[in-house]
Design a protein around this motif. Structure first.
Motif, PDB file in Angstrom:
ATOM      1  N   VAL A  71     121.936  91.451  40.492  1.00 29.52           N
ATOM      2  CA  VAL A  71     122.967  91.619  41.529  1.00 29.52           C
ATOM      3  C   VAL A  71     122.298  91.743  42.904  1.00 29.52           C
ATOM      4  N   PHE A  72     121.298  92.616  42.987  1.00 29.09           N
ATOM      5  CA  PHE A  72     120.609  92.804  44.271  1.00 29.09           C
ATOM      6  C   PHE A  72     119.907  91.513  44.707  1.00 29.09           C
ATOM      7  N   LYS A  73     119.372  90.788  43.720  1.00 31.60           N
ATOM      8  CA  LYS A  73     118.675  89.532  44.020  1.00 31.60           C
ATOM      9  C   LYS A  73     119.660  88.508  44.594  1.00 31.60           C
ATOM     10  N   GLN A  74     120.805  88.378  43.934  1.00 32.91           N
ATOM     11  CA  GLN A  74     121.786  87.389  44.379  1.00 32.91           C
ATOM     12  C   GLN A  74     122.446  87.774  45.698  1.00 32.91           C
ATOM     13  N   ASN A  75     122.575  89.073  45.920  1.00 30.65           N
ATOM     14  CA  ASN A  75     123.277  89.513  47.127  1.00 30.65           C
ATOM     15  C   ASN A  75     122.316  90.118  48.150  1.00 30.65           C
ATOM     16  N   LYS A  76     121.087  89.632  48.074  1.00 32.86           N
ATOM     17  CA  LYS A  76     119.986  90.173  48.876  1.00 32.86           C
ATOM     18  C   LYS A  76     120.315  90.342  50.362  1.00 32.86           C
ATOM     19  N   GLU A  77     120.804  89.313  50.991  1.00 27.35           N
ATOM     20  CA  GLU A  77     121.016  89.368  52.450  1.00 27.35           C
ATOM     21  C   GLU A  77     122.066  90.414  52.830  1.00 27.35           C
ATOM     22  N   ASN A  78     123.173  90.423  52.099  1.00 27.50           N
ATOM     23  CA  ASN A  78     124.221  91.409  52.406  1.00 27.50           C
ATOM     24  C   ASN A  78     123.752  92.830  52.120  1.00 27.50           C
ATOM     25  N   VAL A  79     123.056  93.001  50.989  1.00 27.95           N
ATOM     26  CA  VAL A  79     122.583  94.345  50.631  1.00 27.95           C
ATOM     27  C   VAL A  79     121.571  94.826  51.673  1.00 27.95           C
ATOM     28  N   LEU A  80     120.721  93.928  52.133  1.00 27.69           N
ATOM     29  CA  LEU A  80     119.747  94.311  53.172  1.00 27.69           C
ATOM     30  C   LEU A  80     120.446  94.740  54.469  1.00 27.69           C
ATOM     31  N   ASP A  81     121.479  94.009  54.841  1.00 28.08           N
ATOM     32  CA  ASP A  81     122.253  94.392  56.035  1.00 28.08           C
ATOM     33  C   ASP A  81     122.780  95.822  55.915  1.00 28.08           C
ATOM     34  N   VAL A  82     123.386  96.105  54.775  1.00 27.86           N
ATOM     35  CA  VAL A  82     123.985  97.424  54.574  1.00 27.86           C
ATOM     36  C   VAL A  82     122.901  98.494  54.464  1.00 27.86           C
ATOM     37  N   LEU A  83     121.840  98.159  53.768  1.00 26.46           N
ATOM     38  CA  LEU A  83     120.749  99.120  53.587  1.00 26.46           C
ATOM     39  C   LEU A  83     120.117  99.470  54.934  1.00 26.46           C
ATOM     40  N   ASN A  84     119.945  98.475  55.786  1.00 30.67           N
ATOM     41  CA  ASN A  84     119.416  98.748  57.129  1.00 30.67           C
ATOM     42  C   ASN A  84     120.354  99.664  57.908  1.00 30.67           C
ATOM     43  N   GLU A  85     121.647  99.401  57.802  1.00 27.43           N
ATOM     44  CA  GLU A  85     122.629 100.261  58.474  1.00 27.43           C
ATOM     45  C   GLU A  85     122.570 101.679  57.898  1.00 27.43           C
ATOM     46  N   HIS A  86     122.452 101.773  56.571  1.00 26.39           N
ATOM     47  CA  HIS A  86     122.415 103.100  55.937  1.00 26.39           C
ATOM     48  C   HIS A  86     121.170 103.890  56.353  1.00 26.39           C
ATOM     49  N   ILE A  87     120.045 103.218  56.394  1.00 18.59           N
ATOM     50  CA  ILE A  87     118.812 103.892  56.843  1.00 18.59           C
ATOM     51  C   ILE A  87     118.967 104.327  58.304  1.00 18.59           C
ATOM     52  N   ALA A  88     119.590 103.485  59.122  1.00 19.95           N
ATOM     53  CA  ALA A  88     119.827 103.850  60.528  1.00 19.95           C
ATOM     54  C   ALA A  88     120.723 105.085  60.625  1.00 19.95           C
ATOM     55  N   GLN A  89     121.742 105.150  59.753  1.00 18.40           N
ATOM     56  CA  GLN A  89     122.642 106.311  59.756  1.00 18.40           C
ATOM     57  C   GLN A  89     121.895 107.581  59.314  1.00 18.40           C
ATOM     58  N   LEU A  90     121.043 107.450  58.304  1.00 17.33           N
ATOM     59  CA  LEU A  90     120.252 108.606  57.857  1.00 17.33           C
ATOM     60  C   LEU A  90     119.294 109.067  58.957  1.00 17.33           C
ATOM     61  N   LYS A  91     118.761 108.106  59.691  1.00 16.32           N
ATOM     62  CA  LYS A  91     117.831 108.462  60.779  1.00 16.32           C
ATOM     63  C   LYS A  91     118.524 109.235  61.890  1.00 16.32           C
ATOM     64  N   LYS A  92     119.834 109.011  62.055  1.00 13.36           N
ATOM     65  CA  LYS A  92     120.581 109.817  63.034  1.00 13.36           C
ATOM     66  C   LYS A  92     120.586 111.283  62.614  1.00 13.36           C
ATOM     67  N   PHE A  93     120.779 111.529  61.308  1.00 14.08           N
ATOM     68  CA  PHE A  93     120.738 112.914  60.810  1.00 14.08           C
ATOM     69  C   PHE A  93     119.334 113.508  61.011  1.00 14.08           C
ATOM     70  N   LYS A  94     118.346 112.698  60.708  1.00 13.68           N
ATOM     71  CA  LYS A  94     116.947 113.138  60.874  1.00 13.68           C
ATOM     72  C   LYS A  94     116.670 113.504  62.335  1.00 13.68           C
ATOM     73  N   SER A  95     117.107 112.655  63.227  1.00 11.94           N
ATOM     74  CA  SER A  95     116.875 112.895  64.649  1.00 11.94           C
ATOM     75  C   SER A  95     117.575 114.167  65.124  1.00 11.94           C
ATOM     76  N   CYS A  96     118.804 114.370  64.655  1.00  6.69           N
ATOM     77  CA  CYS A  96     119.537 115.602  65.015  1.00  6.69           C
ATOM     78  C   CYS A  96     118.770 116.846  64.584  1.00  6.69           C
ATOM     79  N   LEU A  97     118.244 116.802  63.365  1.00  8.73           N
ATOM     80  CA  LEU A  97     117.511 117.961  62.850  1.00  8.73           C
ATOM     81  C   LEU A  97     116.220 118.158  63.639  1.00  8.73           C
TER      82      LEU A  97
END
Lengths: 289, 289
Positions: free
Chosen positions: A240-266
């Motif tokens: 699934v991840f292989k076939q949907n690689k590009e979309n999953v990467l887009d979301v994963l990058n967004e998710h990591i960016a969102q987590l980094k906001k929490f990290k930065s706040c702390l």
């Protein structure tokens, strides 16, 4: 619901791949009087034995024989195998209906497009699953009140789409139509990222566990809820991840960016912005009751 | 269980903060015949009204009066408020038992240490909660078969610890002892990171929702499971993250690093390593059945 639930919809159905989804589908087909005989096909002989022992299917058959004996063929194997099997299945399925139930839709629709009898194929994705796998994971009532997506229906014969719709309605599902490209974008957000998040969260905590075995004594419902998908099956999810690689990467990058906001706040002790992030996340209440 | 469940354990209890935890605790104290009268204290008058209307407490009182009338004082407010209130409560609690139920333990144990009557305080953390908040979120049977941590018990009077143990045993809980510093390390892994992960996942998907409202039609159990904690209350969680900043940052950095491994696998199309990451995550099955 004016659907006549007493009338059997089709004679026989072949379920190719008798795992969590195929097995649960087989149980539902029987329970809802959708099919007469259910033929099970699985390359794993232990799956075949378990499926018979659990009463999921009526008979184990070779793929060729199961197709010959059936009106509807349900493809419920991992998405990479589904793509590979589909041309051969369609070749044998003149006048029959072939449907898949995989978590990605673009690749299999492309596989169908270049096959003979491609109009006999209906691409579907019932939005139900659990973190468990194999025939023993099959459950009754799995699909009731869930959504199912039918993709690229313009490429399928109207009678085939109509039959598939009848089957899903009989299962109690809410049908959505979508093109396969949009489906893969949306499921990256609504399903695939949840799995990656859980896998990564499990690895985070297991990394810590090396230092202290006892922390799991503290685990409660919240932990279990966010980590349970980490038990999900490698054979299902890598393709699934292989076939949907590009979309999953887009979301994963967004998710990591969102987590980094929490990290930065702390790090910056910006607890006001931390509160804003939490309040924004709370908006999910609109969607999840 | 040789505990005599018929015998009322204490006369009266004051519950300071009648939200999800305080309210559920009040219900359990009644149900298990632990206390005679339950006095509710809450700075939010709407919480007080709801707590009375829902029958969570027998009477609303000022903090001072509730303490005067009670043998046991349960502090169930957000951790920053608990730390601030504790010295005053202990001052009024000569010969009584004061226990908290907060998600961080180091700060409140330090607050207790510099207070009069510090030995009357028992630091506890019942490992139960939901994503909901307020008196209306209180449920019966909340704590049964869950773990509870008692911290730094050497700083508490033995009779106070003993009474708190009796209460938690009567609630059906499994008691663990831990120092408050270790507690805060462990809960960062087993609870706090799950909340940050859920908040960030909700923000990830809500960010996407701006582009397409319809993706939530596809949401199923897996999404709900990983995102439900994102509904959790800002007033509870900002102070927890603030107090446990260093530990949460450690875990968050590890979690981001684990997510980056998935990202790297996808970018480099290293699906073998992706499979290894999933197989490692599957080891969580040892812990979560």
């Amino acid at each position: 619901m004016n659907d006549n639930n007493d009338k059997q919809l089709v004679n026989n159905v072949a379920v190719v791949g008798i795992g969590l989804i195929g097995g649960s589908m087989a149980l539902a087909l029987k329970e809802k009087n959708i099919a007469g005989k259910i033929y099970g096909v699985d390359a794993n002989s232990s799956h075949c034995e378990k499926a018979m022992a659990l009463g999921l299917v009526d008979e184990i058959q070779t793929m060729e024989e199961a197709i010959r004996l059936s009106d509807v063929i349900i493809l419920a194997v991992p998405v990479n195998i589904a793509d590979a099997l589909l041309p051969r299945i369609l070749q044998l399925s003149e006048g029959k209906v072939v449907m898949d139930v995989g978590s990605t839709k673009n690749a299999i629709c492309q596989s169908a497009a270049t096959s003979v009898n491609s109009h006999r194929f209906v691409a579907t994705h019932p939005m139900w699953g659990t973190e468990f796998s194999g025939p023993e994971a099959a459950v009754t009532g799995a699909f009731v009140n869930k959504a199912v997506v039918i993709c690229d229906k313009k490429n399928s014969a109207p009678d085939a789409v109509s039959l598939v719709e009848s089957i899903y309605k009989r299962l109690g599902m809410h049908i959505l139509f979508m093109d396969s490209v949009s489906h893969d974008v949306h499921t990256a957000y609504i399903s695939h990222i949840s799995h990656i998040s859980s896998f990564a969260l499990a690895n985070t905590v297991l990394e810590k566990e090396k230092e202290d075995e006892n922390i799991f004594e503290l685990a409660s419902g919240g932990f279990e809820s966010t980590v349970r998908l980490a038990k999900s099956n490698i054979d299902t999810w890598v393709p699934v991840f292989k076939q949907n690689k590009e979309n999953v990467l887009d979301v994963l990058n967004e998710h990591i960016a969102q987590l980094k906001k929490f990290k930065s706040c702390l790090e910056k002790e910006n607890f006001e912005y931390l509160g804003e992030l939490i309040q924004n996340a709370n908006k999910i209440k609109r969607i999840l009751k």
